[in-house]
Design a protein around this motif. Structure first.
Motif, PDB file in Angstrom:
ATOM      1  N   HIS A 160       6.186  -0.921  -3.836  1.00  0.00           N
ATOM      2  CA  HIS A 160       5.038  -1.276  -4.675  1.00  0.00           C
ATOM      3  C   HIS A 160       3.929  -0.242  -4.526  1.00  0.00           C
ATOM      4  CE1 HIS A 160       6.567  -5.030  -6.080  1.00  0.00           C
ATOM      5  NE2 HIS A 160       6.771  -5.476  -4.850  1.00  0.00           N
ATOM      6  N   THR A 201      -3.266  -0.014  -3.577  1.00  0.00           N
ATOM      7  CA  THR A 201      -4.528  -0.020  -4.317  1.00  0.00           C
ATOM      8  C   THR A 201      -5.371   1.195  -3.980  1.00  0.00           C
ATOM      9  OG1 THR A 201      -5.553  -1.257  -2.537  1.00  0.00           O
ATOM     10  CG2 THR A 201      -4.721  -2.530  -4.406  1.00  0.00           C
ATOM     11  N   ILE A 214      -5.938  -1.281   7.586  1.00  0.00           N
ATOM     12  CA  ILE A 214      -5.269  -2.256   6.719  1.00  0.00           C
ATOM     13  C   ILE A 214      -5.302  -1.737   5.290  1.00  0.00           C
ATOM     14  CG2 ILE A 214      -5.279  -4.604   5.822  1.00  0.00           C
ATOM     15  CD1 ILE A 214      -6.594  -5.517   8.320  1.00  0.00           C
ATOM     16  N   LYS A 215      -4.126  -1.633   4.700  1.00  0.00           N
ATOM     17  CA  LYS A 215      -4.066  -1.212   3.298  1.00  0.00           C
ATOM     18  C   LYS A 215      -3.626  -2.398   2.445  1.00  0.00           C
ATOM     19  CE  LYS A 215      -2.575   3.340   4.734  1.00  0.00           C
ATOM     20  NZ  LYS A 215      -1.526   4.345   4.596  1.00  0.00           N
ATOM     21  N   GLU A 216      -3.635  -2.190   1.148  1.00  0.00           N
ATOM     22  CA  GLU A 216      -3.224  -3.264   0.234  1.00  0.00           C
ATOM     23  C   GLU A 216      -2.262  -2.721  -0.799  1.00  0.00           C
ATOM     24  OE1 GLU A 216      -7.053  -6.181  -0.350  1.00  0.00           O
ATOM     25  OE2 GLU A 216      -6.958  -4.312  -1.423  1.00  0.00           O
ATOM     26  N   LEU A 217      -1.281  -3.529  -1.126  1.00  0.00           N
ATOM     27  CA  LEU A 217      -0.417  -3.183  -2.238  1.00  0.00           C
ATOM     28  C   LEU A 217      -1.031  -3.769  -3.504  1.00  0.00           C
ATOM     29  CD1 LEU A 217       3.078  -3.956  -0.711  1.00  0.00           C
ATOM     30  CD2 LEU A 217       1.739  -1.855  -0.633  1.00  0.00           C
ATOM     31  N   ASN A 218      -0.692  -3.159  -4.609  1.00  0.00           N
ATOM     32  CA  ASN A 218      -1.229  -3.636  -5.878  1.00  0.00           C
ATOM     33  C   ASN A 218      -0.174  -4.456  -6.615  1.00  0.00           C
ATOM     34  OD1 ASN A 218      -3.280  -3.948  -7.594  1.00  0.00           O
ATOM     35  ND2 ASN A 218      -3.046  -1.980  -8.641  1.00  0.00           N
ATOM     36  N   THR A 219       0.649  -5.184  -5.847  1.00  0.00           N
ATOM     37  CA  THR A 219       1.737  -5.949  -6.441  1.00  0.00           C
ATOM     38  C   THR A 219       1.207  -6.937  -7.477  1.00  0.00           C
ATOM     39  OG1 THR A 219       2.585  -5.918  -4.200  1.00  0.00           O
ATOM     40  CG2 THR A 219       3.796  -7.257  -5.809  1.00  0.00           C
ATOM     41  N   PRO A 220       1.792  -6.972  -8.661  1.00  0.00           N
ATOM     42  CA  PRO A 220       1.339  -7.958  -9.655  1.00  0.00           C
ATOM     43  C   PRO A 220       1.614  -9.385  -9.182  1.00  0.00           C
ATOM     44  CG  PRO A 220       3.051  -6.511 -10.570  1.00  0.00           C
ATOM     45  CD  PRO A 220       2.910  -6.151  -9.148  1.00  0.00           C
ATOM     46  N   HIS A 236      -7.251   1.169  -1.322  1.00  0.00           N
ATOM     47  CA  HIS A 236      -8.275   0.695  -0.384  1.00  0.00           C
ATOM     48  C   HIS A 236      -7.724   0.761   1.031  1.00  0.00           C
ATOM     49  CE1 HIS A 236      -9.361  -2.272  -3.862  1.00  0.00           C
ATOM     50  NE2 HIS A 236      -9.607  -1.020  -4.177  1.00  0.00           N
ATOM     51  N   GLU A 237      -8.626   0.970   1.974  1.00  0.00           N
ATOM     52  CA  GLU A 237      -8.183   0.877   3.358  1.00  0.00           C
ATOM     53  C   GLU A 237      -9.339   0.460   4.248  1.00  0.00           C
ATOM     54  OE1 GLU A 237      -6.394   4.339   5.091  1.00  0.00           O
ATOM     55  OE2 GLU A 237      -6.551   3.449   7.090  1.00  0.00           O
ATOM     56  N   ASP A 266       4.241   2.083  -1.224  1.00  0.00           N
ATOM     57  CA  ASP A 266       4.696   1.593   0.065  1.00  0.00           C
ATOM     58  C   ASP A 266       6.190   1.898   0.172  1.00  0.00           C
ATOM     59  OD1 ASP A 266       5.167   0.105   2.394  1.00  0.00           O
ATOM     60  OD2 ASP A 266       5.657  -1.664   1.188  1.00  0.00           O
ATOM     61  N   HIS A 316       8.454   0.750   2.009  1.00  0.00           N
ATOM     62  CA  HIS A 316       9.351  -0.377   2.237  1.00  0.00           C
ATOM     63  C   HIS A 316       9.615  -1.190   0.970  1.00  0.00           C
ATOM     64  CE1 HIS A 316      11.495  -3.348   4.601  1.00  0.00           C
ATOM     65  NE2 HIS A 316      10.900  -4.256   3.850  1.00  0.00           N
ATOM     66  N   THR A 317       8.547  -1.594   0.282  1.00  0.00           N
ATOM     67  CA  THR A 317       8.744  -2.444  -0.897  1.00  0.00           C
ATOM     68  C   THR A 317       8.772  -1.640  -2.187  1.00  0.00           C
ATOM     69  OG1 THR A 317       6.368  -2.732  -1.087  1.00  0.00           O
ATOM     70  CG2 THR A 317       7.567  -4.432   0.117  1.00  0.00           C
TER      71      THR A 317
END
Ligand code: HEM
Lengths: 552, 293
Positions: free
Chosen positions: B12, B15, B22-28, B17-18, B7, B9-10
């Motif tokens: 991170h 994952t 909508i996506k997802e970060l894999n942030t711990p 997935h979408e 990403d 911006h962050t």
């Protein structure tokens, strides 16, 4: 409406309607008490009504095959309109109940308008009428989008939506006539309960069938929550409502449980209704509409997992915190208290995941009231879950229980979390569903936001104050060791707070009315969204244009 | 999208997935989360060890502290009773009139009375004990059954027209509805009754009615309310000359009383309140009355 059903579906719809009307007729004819017979007539009228709706499009040609290349959104649209109707009704009654507590003579000497009857009308109207319709409508929308699959058929969503509303109408009209099982949030009598079981199982099957058709390898978090909501509510509803009717032609029944077992079953149900109806379902909404509106990825998949399993596992045990210091054995209270404390971290994880998702979109939160609704909702969710875990601790509970503090806590959740996330989601989804550029008036959304926020704050602060004052007054002793205040003294001390709460509620209600008007004007507006909604199609649609996210 | 995408911006990882955009970060999961989760679990485990917690078939783990809410409540109640015992014993044993002369005890009566009255009696008699329509004022000098301490205490104990075996019984008959008196007679006797506390009526335009009513009264009412209308404590029949009314002194109210009768119900308190509480209430009421006069 009916012309969009296939021929088979029309036949089935007609069959179900006629069956329903016949059951209603039988109830009306055989009913031994007037309320039961009145409900028979109501069911019959409902069945005849849906039969007419079906007949009106019965001979229309088969709907075009092209429909299968699009999501089926008509039930979601109707569900949203119904949700707003119930919102205004339920909150109007809520505010009436609030004024009643300040001015008890506002029952105007009629039985139907007494506090004991209006109160469940309010709770059922807002929780099941408003919240339930919003959940059903958005779950249909979300499950199709995140599975990229159309619903498997067109009849079951209507059966679920309309059948559910029949249940709500039976419930509310029953209270007005004095029918109740006296179980909070499970007041409707046995025949309404059985009907809800049929509707709810259809809902579960529909959801599972759609998920089974999904074109995505993974199941999105929002679906985990919606599914937990549907599944657990089915279990709770069936167990808590086990009862023996005194006769098949009368409304009254006796619960299968008695004494402290009854209390425990009721609050296992009651608390999980909060957990899985008022929390899990709405977290489903949050997890779809917030990232969508913000255009940001979910902050952490791992936090989603930990939050989800923590919430579903710990909540199941927490119900006994409603029965601290009662005849319930102390060990059960201990479990309820400790599981409530452990519940805090997973709950905050869900709230934090939502707020951190807004990282990089805070400028949108500032400018866009719709997104702000959702952001503030997540804050209130965090606030109420913290408060809930705190109030579950026995010594704290000994002060807060039976006081208005509880009512304030409920409404920090109900207004601040449930209603705000719903309004936010509805403002996001209405333009998508009706293919409009945006809401009819962004200014009115802004006005609704501030009315809702101010109303909630007034409500919650008033109840915190009155609750703590009440709790302290009840436990104040004189030098001689006798009570310093009578109950009536505490009621007199509550009066100004009750008036404040009712004013706060009025703000909130006005907000809901403005929202309904805005939605209605958006629906009626003729200007179609000029953008081609190409991305909003189930598979097999062609590659999607990612720049068009906000139009979906 | 490929796994390993980040990403912007962050920073991170995603994952991969979408769903519909909508996506997802894999942030711990952040470290403090694990810390607080562990802390709440540890708190619970410690609490389970110390307190009654887990079921074991027909019994349960009792907890190292040996705390049990039932014994605790019993202990608390005992302690509270001990604290009050310094004065409850005295009130229980002493005569009502002796207590009235005991300033420290009367102080306690004034402290304990309002909450006791507010929680048990105010629904009918009002928070200030001044009554309302159908419920007598308890701070005036007009008593149906007598105003000396022993009598008031007895009224509270057995009630009026209540379910107690020794309850006081009284009834104002429905003289009009039961056709003992005709409408005219009722109207006349109403005028007469009103004239008892409003002497102007006896000479004004209603003088004839009052005179006629007086006879009706002597024949039909005097047995209970007395020749002079001053009531009878034995019958619980009120004094009609004092200007204090339970059901109202206006013409319509008095007419309703005589036409349709009245039978007020005052619950018996013997099984609901202790002797001490009933004595406190009696003294509290008489004290209120004497202050108000
Ligand atoms: C206009 C806004 C509202 C007003 C003025 C309002 C007012 C009230 C009042 C006066 C009560 C009774 C409190 C008592 O018995 O002392 C109540 C109870 C309740 N309301 Fe609302 N309400 C509103 C909105 C909502 C919403 C949106 C929800 C849920 C989605 C909700 C859920 C509840 C629940 C669950 C209770 C029962 C609380 C308990 O048993 O402790 N209310 N409300």
């Amino acid at each position: 409406m009916a012309s969009l059903l296939t021929k088979n579906e029309r036949q089935l719809a007609l069959g179900i309607s006629i069956l329903l009307a016949l059951v209603g007729l039988a109830m009306a004819g055989a009913g031994d008490d007037r309320a039961y017979a009145a409900h028979g007539i109501l069911i019959m009228v409902f069945g005849v009504g849906t039969a007419f709706l079906t007949i009106s499009g019965y001979h229309a040609p088969e709907p075009p095959e092209g429909r299968l290349a699009q999501y089926y959104d008509d039930p979601s649209k109707v569900g949203i309109v119904l949700a707003m109707g119930w919102a205004v009704f339920g909150m109007f009654i809520g505010d009436w109940v609030a004024w009643l507590l300040a001015y008890p003579e506002m029952t105007f000497d009629a039985a139907w308008s007494s506090f004991g009857r209006l109160r469940p009308v309010h709770t059922t109207g807002v929780i099941f009428g408003f919240g339930g319709n919003a959940l059903i409508a958005t779950s249909f929308h979300v499950m199709q989008r995140t599975s990229r699959a159309r619903m498997p058929d067109q009849l079951s969503p209507w059966f679920v939506l309309l059948g559910y509303n029949l249940f709500c109408i039976l419930a509310v009209s029953g209270y007005f006539m004095g029918l109740t099982q006296s179980k909070e949030y499970a007041e409707p009598e046995w025949y309404a309960d059985i009907w809800l079981v049929i509707v709810w199982v259809t809902y579960l099957v529909l959801y599972l069938r759609t998920l089974a058709r999904r074109q995505e390898p993974h199941i999105y978090v929002a679906n985990w929550y919606y599914l937990a909501f549907i599944l657990v509510v089915a279990v709770l509803h069936i167990v808590n409502n086990l009862a023996m009717p005194i006769s098949l032609t009368q409304a009254k029944s006796y619960s299968a449980f008695a004494g402290v077992q009854d209390a425990m079953t009721q609050w296992w149900y009651g608390h999980n209704a909060v957990a899985f109806f008022l929390t899990a379902g709405f977290l489903g909404m949050l997890y779809y509409y917030l990232p969508k509106r913000a255009g940001r990825p979910i902050y952490s998949y791992r936090m989603s997992i930990l939050g989800f399993w923590g919430i579903t596992f710990f909540y199941m045990w927490a119900g006994s915190h409603h029965l601290h210091y009662t005849a319930l054995p102390q060990w059960v209270q201990t479990l309820g208290m400790t599981f409530s404390v452990m519940l805090l971290v997973p709950s905050w994880l869900a709230a934090a995941n939502a707020l951190l998702t807004l990282n990089g979109a805070w400028h949108k939160v500032r400018d866009d009231a719709t997104l702000r609704f959702m952001m503030v909702a997540a804050l209130f969710y965090g606030l109420s879950t913290f408060e809930g875990s705190f109030m579950a601790i026995r010594p704290v509970n000994s002060l807060s229980h039976y006081t208005d503090w509880t009512v304030g806590h409920v409404h920090a959740g109900a207004l601040g979390w449930v209603a705000l996330i719903t309004f936010g989601s509805i403002y996001a989804v209405v333009p998508w569903l009706w293919k409009r550029q945006g809401m009819y008036s962004a200014k009115l959304v802004e006005a609704h936001f501030w009315l809702a926020l101010v109303g909630t704050l007034i409500y919650v602060f008033a109840m915190w104050n009155s609750g703590i004052i009440q709790g302290l007054m009840w436990r104040t002793y004189n030098e001689s060791g006798t009570l310093a205040y009578s109950f009536i003294d505490s009621l007199i001390a509550m009066h100004p707070y009750y008036v404040a709460r009712a004013i706060g509620g009025l703000f909130f209600l006005i907000g809901a009315v403005i929202g309904s008007y805005n939605i209605w004007m958006t629906v009626r507006a003729t200007r179609e969204d000029s953008r081609e909604p190409i991305a909003d199609r189930p598979v097999p649609a062609v590659a999607r244009d990612r720049a068009l996210q906000s139009g979906e | 999208m490929s796994v390993g995408e980040r990403d912007p911006h962050t920073g991170h990882a995603m994952t991969g997935h979408e769903w519909n955009g909508i996506k997802e970060l894999n942030t711990p999961v952040p470290k403090p989360v694990w810390f607080f989760l562990t802390a709440t679990v540890l708190f619970s485990v410690v609490y389970w060890v110390l307190m009654p917690a887990w079921p074991l078939g027909v019994t349960y783990t009792k907890g190292l502290l040996g705390i049990d809410q039932r014994t605790r409540v019993a202990g608390d109640l005992e302690k509270a009773a001990m604290k009050r015992a310094t004065w409850t014993g005295k009130i229980e044993d002493m005569d009502l009139s002796t207590i009235q002369a005991d300033a420290p005890l009367m102080q306690i009566v004034r402290e304990a009375g309002p909450a006791l009255f507010g929680d048990n009696c105010a629904v009918c008699h009002g928070t200030d004990a001044r009554g309302g329509k159908g419920y007598p004022n308890l701070t005036d000098t007009a008593w149906l059954w007598g105003g000396d301490p022993e009598t008031v205490a007895e009224t509270i104990r057995v009630g009026i027209n209540a379910s107690h075996d020794e309850t006081r019984v009284s009834q104002m008959p429905a003289l009009g509805r039961d056709q003992i008196l005709d409408r005219n007679a009722v109207l006349n006797v109403v005028s007469y009754v009103q004239s008892l506390s409003d002497s102007a009526l006896a000479t004004g335009g209603q003088a004839d009615a009052v005179a006629a009513g007086k006879e009706v009264f002597a024949d039909n009412c005097a047995a209970c309310h007395g020749e002079d209308g001053r009531g009878s404590i034995d019958m619980g029949a009120p004094n009609l000359t004092d200007g204090f009314w339970i059901y109202g002194g206006d013409r319509q109210s008095v007419f309703s009383t005589v036409w349709g009768g009245r039978q007020g119900t005052m619950p018996a308190w013997e099984s609901r309140l202790t002797l001490v509480d009933r004595k406190i209430l009696t003294l509290y009421l008489l004290d209120l009355g004497s202050v108000r006069q």
